[in-house]
Design an enzyme around this catalytic site. Structure first.
Site, PDB file in Angstrom:
ATOM      1  N   SER A   1       0.847  -1.192   0.000  1.00 47.89           N
ATOM      2  CA  SER A   1       0.000   0.000   0.000  1.00 47.89           C
ATOM      3  C   SER A   1       0.880   1.239   0.000  1.00 47.89           C
ATOM      4  O   SER A   1       1.999   1.220   0.523  1.00 47.89           O
ATOM      5  CB  SER A   1      -0.881   0.027   1.250  1.00 47.89           C
ATOM      6  OG  SER A   1      -0.088   0.194   2.402  1.00 47.89           O
ATOM      7  N   ASP A   2       0.402   2.313  -0.584  1.00 51.81           N
ATOM      8  CA  ASP A   2       1.032   3.605  -0.340  1.00 51.81           C
ATOM      9  C   ASP A   2       0.815   3.908   1.142  1.00 51.81           C
ATOM     10  O   ASP A   2      -0.033   3.296   1.795  1.00 51.81           O
ATOM     11  CB  ASP A   2       0.440   4.698  -1.241  1.00 51.81           C
ATOM     12  CG  ASP A   2       1.389   5.895  -1.371  1.00 51.81           C
ATOM     13  OD1 ASP A   2       2.290   6.054  -0.518  1.00 51.81           O
ATOM     14  OD2 ASP A   2       1.232   6.680  -2.329  1.00 51.81           O
ATOM     15  N   TRP A   3       1.567   4.842   1.674  1.00 50.61           N
ATOM     16  CA  TRP A   3       1.575   5.100   3.127  1.00 50.61           C
ATOM     17  C   TRP A   3       0.221   5.637   3.612  1.00 50.61           C
ATOM     18  O   TRP A   3      -0.140   6.772   3.330  1.00 50.61           O
ATOM     19  CB  TRP A   3       2.737   6.038   3.456  1.00 50.61           C
ATOM     20  CG  TRP A   3       4.018   5.296   3.744  1.00 50.61           C
ATOM     21  CD1 TRP A   3       4.806   5.483   4.839  1.00 50.61           C
ATOM     22  CD2 TRP A   3       4.655   4.244   2.992  1.00 50.61           C
ATOM     23  NE1 TRP A   3       5.873   4.602   4.812  1.00 50.61           N
ATOM     24  CE2 TRP A   3       5.811   3.841   3.701  1.00 50.61           C
ATOM     25  CE3 TRP A   3       4.343   3.571   1.807  1.00 50.61           C
ATOM     26  CZ2 TRP A   3       6.655   2.818   3.258  1.00 50.61           C
ATOM     27  CZ3 TRP A   3       5.182   2.561   1.362  1.00 50.61           C
ATOM     28  CH2 TRP A   3       6.316   2.194   2.079  1.00 50.61           C
TER      29      TRP A   3
END
Ligand SMILES: *[C@@H]1O[C@H](CO)[C@@H](O)[C@H](O)[C@H]1NC(C)=O
Ligand SMILES: *[C@@H]1O[C@H](CO)[C@@H](O)[C@H](O)[C@H]1NC(C)=O
Ligand SMILES: *[C@@H]1O[C@H](CO)[C@@H](O)[C@H](O)[C@H]1NC(C)=O
Ligand SMILES: *[C@@H]1O[C@H](CO)[C@@H](O)[C@H](O)[C@H]1NC(C)=O
Ligand SMILES: *[C@@H]1O[C@H](CO)[C@@H](O)[C@H](O)[C@H]1NC(C)=O
Ligand SMILES: *[C@@H]1O[C@H](CO)[C@@H](O)[C@H](O)[C@H]1NC(C)=O
Ligand SMILES: *[C@@H]1O[C@H](CO)[C@@H](O)[C@H](O)[C@H]1NC(C)=O
Ligand SMILES: *[C@@H]1O[C@H](CO)[C@@H](O)[C@H](O)[C@H]1NC(C)=O
Ligand SMILES: *[C@@H]1O[C@H](CO)[C@@H](O)[C@H](O)[C@H]1NC(C)=O
Ligand SMILES: *[C@@H]1O[C@H](CO)[C@@H](O)[C@H](O)[C@H]1NC(C)=O
Ligand SMILES: CC(=O)N[C@H]1CO[C@H](CO)[C@@H](O)[C@@H]1O
Length: 862
Positions: free
Chosen positions: A280-282
């Site tokens: 996932s992106d942050w």
């Protein structure tokens, strides 16, 4: 009904909500395809399966989940498996160098790599970055980027990637990935997918800017445009063997990027055959069960939001398996994918622990920084990882500089009587090159945009410094005025000068930082800091005014580009640490410019179409961005609407001239395209899972670090330990049909290999053309091959092939290239496959999207 994050996530996964309220929706695709260890992955897959078979559930979960923001040294770190010596993996930004570190190089941005049109340089830069990441103890580089692709000319992060053309981007994206991974580091192709604007990318961020919206922007797109434009470079990345893909903050058809079964399960894993892992992106993860079933493999940085100490995975993933909601095979597959990537790039042989801290430049600090806990140890070893990469940085800086106008002014000779260097963009930042966090301000010369896609400069050679060195060597005179509002003195200096070098800029970046009111995306595409007036003042007073632009993309130059005293214009992009030296190499002729503009220079913002969404256009709901422009972005849009650009895509001058002739087309013996049929193997599980909940209680005596994400929980009461307010809801109502199915699954017609059906990459034609250097200096030319696919609603031409060639004076070379099936096909939504339409197809070769002197029609293809 107001839906919370869970309901929206779960409902969208089951695709019931949006159809009903008329919004775009994403169709369900389940189960999540399991890795099969195809092709080059075979050996790494086997090793991964071996190790995963030995892991307990808690150990498996540890590898899938980050330990939380700021808890360890890197921007993301997974849990480890001490029992089997599997270390915590370090994931670190950025696409242009090691972020949050020291003694590292600051490479030119992706957009400059695009301007080189040079595969070799893309590879070399990737490899050099990979070496630096490896030496800092980083296992996964969070780059390169091809999302945003650049549908919106003012999109804040376009510069991190390459070009709005998918073919140009795809080739350079793939070469960068190969370079990074050949250096033994896992590359991350990001942000998957349609992360095209910063406004509304995240709900909390939008709230910070005063917008009351419940969810991230939804990028609504049709299947054909998806395949022909945005997915294209990701197919190249998968084909190049990329180990990781980062899913994005935005929604696609009202389903979040990190739990969208259509984009993750179907397009990426089933169709493109991706064998690595999706992270996932942050804080882009919005659900636990939903994301797991939709194809997410790693939660980053692991906590639900920074430093909550809670996670959608970690303990929740353990619980989700124990309560039967997430099948064992799905967790096994996550870990097999992660470990396959690790082995595939040979990381196990190069592993060293991180020797820098993202959170402090001090030598000593707490081992768990954010919470000031754990032993107080050496956290920065200041390891110098730069090698001789400065030479490559300088070279790419020069070879990415596009010469847009030259009325005999360039190259300079060092014999100039008086050189005026004008504009703030020529000088250093009074606060130092790293004066603002993540480059989130603009003082002095621009050599990098802002946000997480940055690195600290080891030093920054300014244009003023480099030009002064040149003039002094020629025993000339040089004066600088870098105050962009002091037009009176600028005029006076320009009046005396025999040449005025004017430096101007325009910046952009990531949405969490706002610079001069630009919330990531650009508010306009004009120059910053009074730049137009600085140029005009110089030009009105000096008949030899040369303009150098440092910018994140195109800017409007209409006010002065045709001023008779503007004798030269150069676009230098975001060249990195050697900025001044690179531009001096070009200005003084040591490097003959050969770069080509990787985007179109329009006369107005409106000329580009595709406005980004900067208003909450759906009330409290997710803002909706409809991609009605289809595949018509950048030059395809200008061509379609007969908009004349100032400088077209692919345009760039040289100090010499070239001639193109003798276009030859040869049809190759290709086999017939066969849609893939048949079924996958049924899923396998690896190792036995102990379903006794008491085995997953926090180990006795463990000193728990605050906010740290563990795979364990408090008591055998799963519901209580989860503390999920909607615990148990999804089983009865929202588990998507087929999501837990492990039987053999039908293969998609366009699938079959890494990057899709192998038949797509079979060559159908060989094309050759003769190119001659007709001037009297050596130089580089970029032959560009465009195709018109024919049909009523296709772009006039689309780029398909290019190369960068070096030719001595009078030298003539035959450039040969090939066209494969994908190059000539369109995505057929009904067939769910690529097809070569019956419309007549022509090819064009030349040195810009509008200078295509050679044309041939293609014989009918297979
Ligand atoms: C989005 O919706 C369009 C229109 O129904 C459809 O063609 C496309 O495949 C969908 N894409 C995704 C990723 O959901
Ligand atoms: C999970 O990772 C953490 C941090 O690396 C480690 O302390 C812990 O022992 C690991 N748990 C298991 C079950 O291996
Ligand atoms: C945001 O909008 C929601 C739904 O309309 C409303 O309930 C809430 O009070 C609003 N919040 C703010 C801070 O305006
Ligand atoms: C489990 O996930 C839910 C959201 O799905 C969250 O509210 C809860 O805090 C999480 N629990 C833990 C222990 O992290
Ligand atoms: C640097 O930039 C910031 C923000 O853009 C500005 O507020 C500040 O005054 C500038 N500092 C100098 C020394 O120019
Ligand atoms: C465009 O934005 C820049 C940066 O915020 C600003 O300096 C400039 O004045 C703006 N241009 C116009 C025409 O508003
Ligand atoms: C060009 O520069 C000269 C000074 O060298 C000046 O006299 C002239 O007015 C300028 N031309 C224009 C169109 O501004
Ligand atoms: C520019 O102006 C100078 C005098 O300032 C003159 O010598 C020179 O010929 C002019 N050049 C052009 C190209 O008009
Ligand atoms: C688990 O126990 C710890 C320590 O007592 C406590 O801080 C935490 O809130 C508990 N977690 C849950 C989800 O109940
Ligand atoms: C199973 O556990 C997960 C993670 O805590 C939770 O989200 C889900 O609601 C639970 N489902 C059932 C049926 O208990
Ligand atoms: C703490 C640590 O592992 N430091 C390493 C940092 O990198 C240098 C050079 O590769 C190693 O020698 C150190 O062991």
């Amino acid at each position: 009904m107001k839906l919370g994050w869970f309901e929206v996530a779960a409902l969208t996964a089951a695709s019931v909500v949006s159809a009903q309220d008329g919004l775009a929706y994403s169709p369900p695709f389940y189960p999540s395809p399991w890795a099969e260890g195809q092709g080059e992955w075979a050996e790494a897959y086997k090793r991964a399966v071996d190790i995963v078979s030995k892991l307990t559930l808690a150990e498996k979960v540890n590898i899938t989940t980050g330990t939380g923001w700021g808890l360890e040294r890197c921007v993301g770190q997974t849990g480890s498996v001490p029992r089997l010596n599997i270390p915590s993996m370090c994931l670190q930004d950025s696409p242009l160098g090691v972020r949050f570190a020291d003694h590292n190089s600051a490479f030119p941005a992706g957009i400059n790599v695009a301007a080189t049109w040079d595969k070799r340089l893309a590879y070399l830069r990737g490899h050099a970055m990979g070496e630096e990441f490896s030496d800092k103890g980083i296992d996964v580089q969070l780059g390169p980027s091809a999302g945003p692709l650049g549908v919106h000319v003012d999109g804040g992060r376009n510069w991190e990637g390459f070009s709005p053309d998918p073919a140009l981007t795809g080739v350079l994206f793939a070469e960068t990935i190969k370079g990074i991974q050949d250096a033994g580091v896992i590359a991350t192709a990001k942000h998957y997918i349609l992360n095209e604007q910063e406004h509304f990318r995240q709900e909390p961020e939008a709230r910070g800017y005063g917008f009351n919206v419940s969810d991230s922007v939804s990028e609504n797109i049709d299947d054909k445009t998806m395949h022909e434009l945005y997915l294209w470079p990701f197919a190249d990345a998968v084909r190049a063997g990329v180990g990781a893909i980062m899913c994005s903050y935005n929604q696609i058809n009202n389903s979040y990027g990190c739990e969208n079964s259509e984009t993750l399960n179907k397009l990426l894993k089933a169709e493109l055959g991706f064998q690595g892992f999706v992270m996932s992106d942050w804080s882009a993860q919005h659900s636990g069960v939903g994301a797991a079933l939709a194809g997410l493999d790693m939660s980053m940085p692991g906590d639900t939001a920074f430093n909550t100490g809670l996670s959608f995975w970690g303990a929740n993933l353990t619980i989700g398996v124990l309560n039967g909601t997430i099948p064992q095979w799905r967790v096994d597959d996550m870990v097999v994918r992660i470990m396959s990537a690790y082995y595939k790039v040979g990381r196990d042989k190069k592993y060293i622990p991180p020797n820098f801290s993202s959170w402090t430049r001090d030598e000593y600090g707490f081992s768990h920084h954010t919470v000031s806990e754990g032993p107080y140890v050496k956290v920065n070893e200041y390891v110098d990882v730069q090698r001789d990469h400065a030479d490559l940085v300088r070279r790419i800086g020069a070879e990415s500089t596009v010469l847009l106008k030259n009325e005999g002014a360039l190259p300079l000779s060092r014999k100039e009587r008086l050189v005026a260097v004008l504009g703030e963009d020529a000088r250093s930042d009074p606060w130092g090159a790293n004066g603002c966090n993540d480059r989130g301000c603009l003082n002095g010369t621009l050599a990098m945009g802002w946000g997480s896609g940055t690195a600290n400069f080891p030093y920054l050679v300014t244009p003023e410094q480099a030009i002064q060195n040149e003039v002094i060597k020629g025993r000339g005179n040089v004066f600088t005025n870098s105050d962009n509002w002091d037009l009176t003195r600028i005029a006076a200096l320009a009046r005396q000068a025999s040449v005025s070098l004017v430096f101007v800029n325009a910046d952009a970046g990531e949405g969490y930082i706002s610079v001069d009111g630009n919330e990531g995306d650009r508010n306009n595409i004009t120059l910053w800091k009074n730049g137009d007036n600085v140029v005009k003042t110089a030009a009105n007073n000096c008949n030899n005014t040369i303009v150098v632009i440092h910018s994140v993309g195109p800017v409007l130059v209409s006010e002065w580009y045709d001023h008779p005293n503007v004798t030269g214009i150069l676009w230098a992009g975001l060249p990195g640490q050697e900025s001044g030296n690179s531009i001096a190499d070009v200005l003084y002729g040591r490097v003959n410019p050969g770069a080509k503009s990787p985007f179109t220079w329009g006369k107005t913002r409106e000329a580009y179409g595709s406005p980004l969404v900067s208003d909450a256009n759906n009330g409290y709901g997710a803002p909706q961005s409809d991609f009605t422009q289809g595949v018509f972005i950048d030059y395809r849009h200008f061509d379609k609407f007969n908009e004349t650009p100032i400088y077209e895509f692919g345009y760039g001058l040289s100090y010499t001239t070239f001639e193109f002739s003798d276009l030859q087309v040869q049809r190759l013996n290709a086999s017939k395209y066969t849609p893939t049929t048949g079924q996958t193997e049924p899923v396998k599980t690896f190792g036995e899972i102990d379903y006794d909940a008491s085995k997953y209680i926090f180990p006795e005596g463990l000193e728990r670090i605050h906010e740290f994400i563990y795979p364990w929980f408090n008591t055998t009461d799963l519901k209580g330990s989860s503390a999920d307010p909607h615990y148990g809801w999804e089983d009865s109502r929202y588990i998507p049909e087929g999501a837990k199915e492990g039987s053999a699954q039908p293969r998609l017609p366009a699938s079959g290999g890494e990057g899709g059906n192998p038949g797509l990459y079979e060559n159908l034609f060989r094309v050759s053309v003769t190119i001659k250097n007709t001037g009297n200096v050596a130089g580089d030319e970029v032959p560009q091959l465009y195709v018109s696919l024919g049909g009523p609603d296709e772009p006039k031409v689309v780029l398909r092939k290019f190369d960068r060639l070096h030719l001595a004076p009078s030298q003539e070379v035959v450039w040969t290239t090939t066209l494969n099936r994908r190059d000539l096909a369109n995505w057929d939504v009904a067939a769910q496959n690529w097809v070569i339409t019956p419309y007549p197809k022509n090819i064009y070769v030349g040195n810009s999207s509008r200078k295509l002197p050679l044309k041939a029609s293609l014989p009918k293809a297979q």
